[in-house]
Design an enzyme around this catalytic site. Structure first.
Site, short mmCIF file in Angstrom:
data_model
loop_
_atom_site.label_atom_id
_atom_site.label_comp_id
_atom_site.label_asym_id
_atom_site.label_seq_id
_atom_site.Cartn_x
_atom_site.Cartn_y
_atom_site.Cartn_z
N HIS A 153 0.83 -1.22 0.00
CA HIS A 153 0.00 0.00 0.00
C HIS A 153 0.87 1.27 0.00
CE1 HIS A 153 -3.36 -2.68 1.24
NE2 HIS A 153 -2.41 -3.25 1.96
N SER A 274 15.51 21.76 -15.36
CA SER A 274 14.34 22.59 -15.62
C SER A 274 14.81 23.91 -16.21
CB SER A 274 13.60 22.84 -14.31
OG SER A 274 12.84 24.02 -14.40
N LYS A 280 16.66 21.71 -10.25
CA LYS A 280 15.94 20.50 -10.61
C LYS A 280 16.77 19.45 -11.33
CE LYS A 280 11.45 20.44 -10.67
NZ LYS A 280 10.68 19.34 -10.22
N GLU A 287 9.97 8.70 -16.63
CA GLU A 287 8.58 9.11 -16.86
C GLU A 287 8.11 8.73 -18.26
OE1 GLU A 287 7.68 13.16 -14.63
OE2 GLU A 287 9.71 13.13 -15.43
#
Ligand code: ARG
Length: 456
Positions: A153, A274, A280, A287
């Site tokens: 979970h 970024s 970043k 992704e």
């Protein structure tokens, strides 16, 4: 009102909707290879004269050289790669080119070319999966003792090792690889010579062409040969399952690399910055692997919907079989290569993972097991007692290992006289020695086994 303009319209749209050359030109090598096998068979069977066959063979070889050097010309009027090659052959050798299409149809021709292409694609994916599985084994070996929290979970459940976690993916990708092998075996029959749908009256030798094209046999039913695309669906199903596994690993890497987790650092090679936030380091590759999985499953859906409800034998709908397979294959190839690179280069942060493994009372199961084993309490009661111990820790703001024997005895008198068990994450992990368990010795044993056996 609009009829004057419409008169020419449909024919140009017809030409456009009908053409598959923009995408099926990818099949040029397979089409030429199948045609060479076919014409050699026609000559051997005296269906085409030997000197005509020789001209056709020279012409086909010349076309292969031209396409290799300059690419395939895209003329929509010629519809597809099969007609494009035949038209060029006619330019080179003259009307004798027309003899090549004896005892075959574009229906068995396209089914053969596409099978050859998909078979190569299955080999590519097996190679890609092999590299990824090797990378997983190498990193698992190195991280066999690295403790991290195991989750259920997405809540801390029990301590595990990173080596064990990586090997879980190894097992998944190994099954994926076996799916491609099994699919390849089913695919490996040659439809060439089935002709349009009914077979042919010419004395063709289908075993000869099947053998020349490295198929195990010729397909047994001419209608099935030209009607089904289950070999392509098999590819897409195996690709989709592989992509789902890739997407889960990608998702975990994305979570692990996030600041609140900090379990891993992505290498420069596999992250991006970024344009506005200088600090970043984004996991774009992971992704996109996660994202591509959706598109690959979309390709599977696309071909399933194309094939659903089609009457036998060939219908032009089936021309739409190729784009989803080509797209899925490109996406899967990139995803596998990217994931292999990520796995090879990711840096693990053992301190952070160990601290996280020590949180959330992750060794509560070990305490309950100890109550069963050493204090002889039934598991359900032990579970209850441990729950009370966790509650006490929460009130005190301490960990389970900080409790004293007296604390536990206060919860349940049967503990009296016992020393506290080892509730460290190291002790917990080391104790999980059941076959397939997370104990470092088990992980090392599995790796040794994999290194010794011949793997698919
Ligand atoms: N371009 C077609 C395809 O890809 C070739 C088969 C055409 N056959 C036919 N009967 N029109 O499916």
């Amino acid at each position: 009102m609009w009829g004057g303009r419409f008169a020419d319209g449909p024919s140009s749209i017809m030409r456009e909707i009908n053409a598959s050359i923009p995408f099926d030109k990818k099949l040029w090598r397979q089409d030429i290879r199948a045609s060479l096998a076919h014409v050699e068979m026609l000559a051997k069977q005296d269906i085409v004269a030997a000197e005509d066959a020789a001209k056709i063979i020279d012409g086909l070889n010349q076309i292969a050289q031209e396409y290799e050097a300059d690419g395939v010309p895209e003329n929509l009027d010629l519809e597809d790669i099969h007609m494009t090659i035949e038209a060029r052959l006619t330019e080179i050798v003259g009307p004798v080119a027309g003899r090549l299409h004896t005892a075959r149809s574009r229906n068995d021709q396209v089914a053969t070319s596409f099978r050859l292409w998909v078979r190569d694609a299955m080999n590519d994916v097996s190679d890609g999966l092999w590299d990824l599985r090797e990378a997983l084994i190498a990193r698992a070996k190195e991280q066999a003792d690295t403790i991290m929290p195991g989750f259920t979970h997405l809540q801390v459940a029990q301590p595990i090792t990173m080596g064990h976690h990586l090997l879980a993916y190894y097992e998944m990708f190994t099954r994926d690889s076996s799916r491609f092998w099994a699919a390849k075996e089913r695919l490996n029959q040659c439809p060439l010579g089935a002709a349009a749908l009914a077979g042919t009256g010419f004395p063709n030798d289908r075993q000869m062409t099947a053998e020349a094209l490295d198929f195990a046999a010729a397909t047994a039913n001419s209608m099935d040969s030209v009607s089904d695309r289950d070999f392509a669906l098999d590819y897409l199903m195996a690709a989709s399952q592989t992509a789902l596994h890739l997407s889960r690993l990608a998702e975990e890497i994305i979570i692990w690399a996030s600041q609140p987790f900090g379990f891993v650092k992505l290498s420069d090679e596999w992250s991006t910055g970024s344009s506005i936030m200088p600090q970043k380091r984004n996991p774009d590759a992971a992704e996109l692997v996660r994202g591509h999985a959706g598109r690959i499953v979309g390709c599977l859906n696309s071909l399933m919907m194309t094939m659903k409800g089609l009457p036998l034998a060939y219908s032009k709908d089936m021309q739409d079989d190729k784009p989803p397979v080509f797209e899925a294959h490109d996406l899967l190839g990139l995803s596998l290569a990217a994931m292999t690179g990520i796995v090879q280069s990711v840096t693990f942060v053992p301190e952070t993972m160990r601290a996280a493994a020590d949180s959330g009372f992750s060794t509560a199961t070990d305490l309950a097991d100890w109550l069963v084993r050493d204090v002889n309490i039934p598991f359900r009661e032990a579970h209850h007692i441990t729950g009370a111990a966790v509650k006490l820790c929460e009130e005190r703001g301490c960990g389970l290992a900080d409790l004293s024997p007296a604390d536990l005895t206060a919860i349940d008198g049967r503990v009296a006289g016992h020393d506290m068990p080892d509730l460290s994450v190291e002790g917990s992990v080391a104790s999980r020695t059941s076959y397939g368990g997370t104990a470092p010795e088990q992980v090392r044993e599995r790796i040794a086994e994999l290194e010794q056996t011949n793997r698919l």
